[in-house]
Design an enzyme around this catalytic site. Structure first.
Site, PDB file in Angstrom:
ATOM      1  CG  ASP A   1     -14.156 -17.444  16.024  1.00  0.00           C
ATOM      2  OD1 ASP A   1     -13.422 -16.709  13.756  1.00  0.00           O
ATOM      3  OD2 ASP A   1     -14.267 -17.327  16.101  1.00  0.00           O
TER       4      ASP A   1
ATOM      5  CD  GLU B   1     -14.100 -13.836  18.588  1.00  0.00           C
ATOM      6  OE1 GLU B   1     -14.191 -14.133  16.857  1.00  0.00           O
ATOM      7  OE2 GLU B   1     -14.523 -14.325  19.652  1.00  0.00           O
TER       8      GLU B   1
ATOM      9  CD  GLU C   1     -18.366 -14.803  16.052  1.00  0.00           C
ATOM     10  OE1 GLU C   1     -17.826 -14.294  15.985  1.00  0.00           O
ATOM     11  OE2 GLU C   1     -17.672 -16.366  16.258  1.00  0.00           O
TER      12      GLU C   1
ATOM     13  CG  ASP D   1     -13.724 -34.640  11.231  1.00  0.00           C
ATOM     14  OD1 ASP D   1     -13.026 -34.153  10.954  1.00  0.00           O
ATOM     15  OD2 ASP D   1     -14.035 -34.373  12.680  1.00  0.00           O
TER      16      ASP D   1
ATOM     17  CG  ASN E   1     -17.877  -5.179  23.769  1.00  0.00           C
ATOM     18  OD1 ASN E   1     -18.839  -5.420  24.265  1.00  0.00           O
ATOM     19  ND2 ASN E   1     -17.764  -3.561  23.190  1.00  0.00           N
TER      20      ASN E   1
ATOM     21  CD  GLU F   1     -10.330 -28.825  15.037  1.00  0.00           C
ATOM     22  OE1 GLU F   1     -10.548 -27.837  15.646  1.00  0.00           O
ATOM     23  OE2 GLU F   1      -8.821 -29.011  13.921  1.00  0.00           O
TER      24      GLU F   1
ATOM     25  CG  HIS G   1      -4.957 -26.524  14.859  1.00  0.00           C
ATOM     26  ND1 HIS G   1      -5.636 -27.711  15.517  1.00  0.00           N
ATOM     27  CD2 HIS G   1      -5.469 -26.272  13.939  1.00  0.00           C
ATOM     28  CE1 HIS G   1      -6.091 -27.352  15.263  1.00  0.00           C
ATOM     29  NE2 HIS G   1      -6.569 -27.277  14.786  1.00  0.00           N
TER      30      HIS G   1
ATOM     31  CG  HIS H   1      -8.684 -23.198  15.616  1.00  0.00           C
ATOM     32  ND1 HIS H   1     -10.261 -23.743  16.087  1.00  0.00           N
ATOM     33  CD2 HIS H   1      -8.530 -23.503  14.192  1.00  0.00           C
ATOM     34  CE1 HIS H   1     -10.120 -25.025  15.000  1.00  0.00           C
ATOM     35  NE2 HIS H   1      -8.843 -25.290  14.588  1.00  0.00           N
ATOM     36  CD  GLU H   2      -6.444 -23.479  11.217  1.00  0.00           C
ATOM     37  OE1 GLU H   2      -5.787 -24.328  11.060  1.00  0.00           O
ATOM     38  OE2 GLU H   2      -7.768 -23.396  11.026  1.00  0.00           O
TER      39      GLU H   2
ATOM     40  CG  ASP I   1      -2.148   6.143   0.747  1.00  0.00           C
ATOM     41  OD1 ASP I   1      -2.148   4.755   1.940  1.00  0.00           O
ATOM     42  OD2 ASP I   1      -2.552   6.868   1.594  1.00  0.00           O
TER      43      ASP I   1
ATOM     44  CG  ASP J   1      -2.013   0.992   0.872  1.00  0.00           C
ATOM     45  OD1 ASP J   1      -3.125   1.080   0.417  1.00  0.00           O
ATOM     46  OD2 ASP J   1      -1.568   2.055   1.660  1.00  0.00           O
TER      47      ASP J   1
ATOM     48  CE1 TYR K   1      -6.625 -31.476  14.292  1.00  0.00           C
ATOM     49  CE2 TYR K   1      -7.051 -32.601  11.900  1.00  0.00           C
ATOM     50  CZ  TYR K   1      -7.457 -32.305  13.205  1.00  0.00           C
ATOM     51  OH  TYR K   1      -8.156 -30.949  12.710  1.00  0.00           O
TER      52      TYR K   1
ATOM     53  CG  HIS L   1     -13.182 -30.634  12.355  1.00  0.00           C
ATOM     54  ND1 HIS L   1     -12.196 -31.302  11.971  1.00  0.00           N
ATOM     55  CD2 HIS L   1     -12.849 -29.518  12.685  1.00  0.00           C
ATOM     56  CE1 HIS L   1     -11.505 -31.124  12.015  1.00  0.00           C
ATOM     57  NE2 HIS L   1     -11.660 -29.448  11.575  1.00  0.00           N
TER      58      HIS L   1
END
Length: 809
Positions: A371, A410, A424, A459, A416, A399, A379, A375-376, A284, A282, A390, A464
């Site tokens: 989140d 968060e 979400e 899975d 908030n 997980e 790991h 999360h990642e 500026d 970028d 896993y 999960h």
């Protein structure tokens, strides 16, 4: 390449005669928690005047873990923490070969041992000389993965790795490491080649374990841990944020050198190549124009999310990047595993060295939300600490902890936000990908083995899905609440807040969990973590315990079982159609019987034996027809702690194909506890059967012995008893079925240990489909027309059916 450590190096925990000094010492052990394989997961020691010293650690470990002469523990790491603990971590080796995931840690404070925790593998009579070399093993691993292209086959990726590592010899091609790895299908450890297989198309990365004798793939552990798409991606979800960038050649780029070794965010340009990825720039340093149809603002969320996650772990837990050594965090945005197919990549993952984010498609918006980033990177924290495998329960914990870090970051950056919802902001279809406050709302269980608990193989064993139990535990620990769970337990939890809950979860994961930890181990470890942080008997420890009770794991705080009640594990044969126990004699116990449906409860029958005395026990097997080779294990719970795991509690071990009466002599230790305890006799055709198995063929019988004159103290200490165990002499253990040559080019010979002729042989491939182009006659299987690969052979002698794998060259 594998390495065998020298004898001198391994003597750190080998051949220590001082362990005998602890053999009869029950008084120093406060409590003991056991694993399913009969080894201790956590042993707490009393903080008394005669407490063990840190210098005693080698002898204490050898004694408490009942190490054999072939087992060694090598010190691999020593760390001190903010609570004044010193943690010494040891790696198990068997005959000089590393035992995968077998780590044990000594926890000491002010020079005194407070506890030991971890996991070891029981390995017996394992041949550690491989039958196939690493190159052949890699071929089997690649055949198992079945990718069209691997990273080491791409010259650009190979060149990029050499540059990244500043090492001209760096390569993605797996070299192979020889390890001892637990074979879940066989129920016992195996010698295996371990490969880090990074596939480019279709994308995957995993440790693949190939049996070094049979060539069968026995396990895989995913390195790329798909979040099944979690989190939020665009800055419209996190608002206008400030973030550290880098001024370079008259412009600005998404690089931050102020945190650890740096945070870097790159543009994959909707491709799947990391080496051709470029900087976002970028003019500026005001990145407002990135809110465009290409979702370039997703890069800002990835960069901000990595910075926020780094800050959380550094400021709250004192951790410097995911590896606690300031490792650079690299983000790759606009990744597409199948460029040009018109479908965006609906996932985000950590591949062991970097973060990768797709742009989403029908279900998700770009997956760079706060989140998801936490999360990642969570790991990566796990890979550098507990390294939870896993799959199944350990994978669900893996997980779940990542979701916990998503919620904590968060909450740390923006209370908030919807702390208890995962994904979400990016989910176009559902309110969220997962809910920690109400897992059932998104198809997850909130109770261990309750509603929506997953029992299938997909899975990676439901990682999960079943993570919902850990998620809900953390929610209950932080927020509290009362109610009735899926298994009818009425619970009440006094919440302790996100900050304290996060500190307990972090210490649990980074100090007390190991690769194969399950939910029971997580409960034990988190209670210990709460004790460390807030004191034994604290409100925080009670909240941790009650939160586990709320999700169906363990008892509520203050619930103490009667001290005289000891519950023993189940041991039962599934079938007694061909063999069973027909005679047991010890003292006044003398029982002749026919088959008893796999288990006989003879605890109402008892005999008295004196501590220090020599005893002779007699026993025999009954057979319907053929006398098969059977494995005998006889146990006495000398310290009355409800298991048979201590040294000397296996009083008979061996195998025999005789239907006659066998005898063995053993010595009752003087350190045994006086009173009534359990005698267990196990007959099984499987050498891997222990004191706590439901097994295929055979029978278990339980009796009571009354020990007199013992010097042992109350149960619960779990101290080793210096007993002399007996074997059945020179009887050689035979496999039920021998196949040779294996691998085979044209003819496979089949020999049954019972010497009976094989009357039928059926071959299936690894998918379970029957193979037709083979013929069987006179104990020989013609496999000349089979394609190269691994197959399953089912053989019958007209009574029993046996299964073995073979390799067609």
């Amino acid at each position: 390449m594998h390495h065998k450590y020298s004898v001198a190096a391994l003597l750190l925990l080998g051949g220590l005669s001082s362990s005998a000094a602890f053999a009869q010492d029950y008084s120093r052990v406060q409590s003991k928690s056991m694993r399913d394989n009969g080894t201790p997961y956590l042993v707490e020691f009393k903080a008394a005047g005669n407490a063990f010293k840190l210098s005693d650690a080698p002898a204490v470990l050898r004694q408490q873990l009942a190490l054999s002469s072939s087992d060694e523990l090598l010190a691999v790491e020593t760390k001190a923490d903010e609570l004044g603990f010193v943690h010494e971590k040891y790696q198990q080796y068997y005959k000089g070969v590393k035992v995968e995931h077998a780590l044990y840690t000594v926890h000491a404070r002010q020079g005194n041992l407070e506890s030991i925790s971890g996991q070891i593998e029981k390995v017996e009579n394992l041949n550690v000389t491989p039958s196939l070399d690493a190159a052949t093993g890699l071929q089997r691993a690649m055949a198992f993965v079945g990718a069209k292209e691997y990273m080491w086959q791409d010259a650009r990726e190979e060149a990029g790795l050499k540059q990244q590592e500043a090492n001209p010899n760096a390569t993605y091609k797996p070299q192979g490491e020889l390890v001892v790895m637990h074979d879940a299908a066989a129920g016992q450890p195996a010698l295996a080649w371990k490969f880090n297989v990074y596939a480019k198309a279709p994308l995957s990365r995993a440790y693949v374990y190939v049996d070094a004798h049979s060539g069968r793939v026995i396990s895989q552990d995913a390195i790329i841990k798909h979040a099944a798409a979690t989190g939020t991606f665009a800055t419209k979800y996190s608002g206008t944020k400030t973030a550290t960038t880098d001024s370079f050649n008259g412009t600005f780029r998404l690089r931050d050198v102020s945190r650890g070794s740096g945070i870097q965010t790159y543009n994959c340009k909707k491709g799947n190549s990391y080496t051709t990825a470029v900087d976002f720039t970028d003019a500026d340093n005001s990145w407002t124009e990135y809110n465009n149809a290409n979702f370039d603002n997703a890069a800002l969320d990835a960069h901000y999310g990595a910075q926020s996650t780094y800050d959380y772990f550094k400021n709250i837990h004192g951790r410097n990047s995911y590896n606690n050594a300031g490792a650079v965090i690299k983000n790759y945005v606009h990744f597409d595993d199948m460029p040009g197919d018109g479908v965006g990549y609906e996932n985000a993952f950590w591949d062991g060295s970097r973060m990768t984010y797709g742009d989403g498609a029908t279900r998700f918006d770009p997956l760079t939300s706060l989140d998801v980033a936490a999360h990642e990177i969570g790991h990566a924290v796990c890979s550098s600490s507990a390294n939870l495998t896993y799959s199944n329960e350990s994978g669900a914990l893996n997980e779940g902890f990542s979701d916990i870090w998503g919620a904590c970051v968060e909450y740390y950056k923006d209370p908030n936000k919807a702390t208890w919802l995962i994904g979400e902001d990016i989910d176009k279809v559902r309110p969220a990908l997962r809910s920690m406050s109400n897992p059932n709302a998104e198809g997850q269980p909130d109770t261990y083995k309750g509603t929506s608990w997953y029992t299938g193989t997909g899975d990676n064993g439901g990682v999960h899905y079943n993570s919902g139990v850990l998620n809900h535990w953390f929610y209950r620990l932080a927020v509290g609440g009362s109610g009735t769970n899926d298994i009818g337990s009425v619970f009440s939890v006094a919440g302790i807040g996100v900050d304290k809950a996060g500190r307990i979860a972090y210490r649990t994961e980074t100090v007390y969990l190991t690769a194969s930890s399950n939910y029971a181990a997580a409960r034990t470890g988190s209670i210990q973590a709460a004790k460390d942080l807030y004191g034994a008997g604290s409100a925080e420890e009670q909240a941790v315990t009650n939160a586990w009770y709320a999700v169906g794991v363990g008892a509520a705080a203050g619930t103490t079982p009667p001290p005289t009640t000891v519950t023993y594990c189940t041991s039962k044969g599934t079938s007694v159609a061909y063999e069973w126990i027909d005679y047991v004699k010890l003292g006044t116990i003398a029982r002749t019987s026919s088959k008893d449906a796999g288990y006989y409860n003879g605890t109402a029958t008892s005999t008295s034996i004196a501590a220090g005395s020599s005893q002779t026990i007699s026993f025999s097997a009954g057979f319907a027809s053929t006398a098969y080779t059977e494995n005998w294990r006889i146990y006495i719970d000398y310290n009355q702690d409800g298991d048979f795991s201590e040294v000397g509690e296996t009083v008979v071990s061996g195998s025999s194909a005789s239907s006659g009466t066998l005898t063995a002599t053993f010595t009752v230790p003087s350190s045994a506890r006086s009173g009534a305890t359990r005698l267990r006799v196990v007959l099984s055709d499987n050498a891997a059967t222990t004191s706590c198995n439901n097994y295929s063929y055979g029978e278990t019988e339980d009796y009571t012995v009354n020990i007199t004159g013992g010097t042992g103290l109350a149960a619960g200490g779990g101290a080793t008893v210096a007993a002399q165990s007996a074997s059945l002499g020179s009887t050689r253990l035979e496999k039920a079925v021998t196949l040779y040559p294996n691998p085979a080019a044209s003819v496979l010979n089949i020999v049954l240990a019972s010497k009976s002729p094989a009357v039928s042989a059926v071959v299936t491939d690894l998918r379970g489909a029957r193979v037709a182009n083979v013929s069987f006659e006179n104990g020989q299987l013609n496999v000349a027309n089979l394609a190269s690969g691994i197959y399953l052979l089912t053989v019958s002698d007209g009574q029993k059916t046996f299964h073995e794998r073979f390799v067609k060259q």
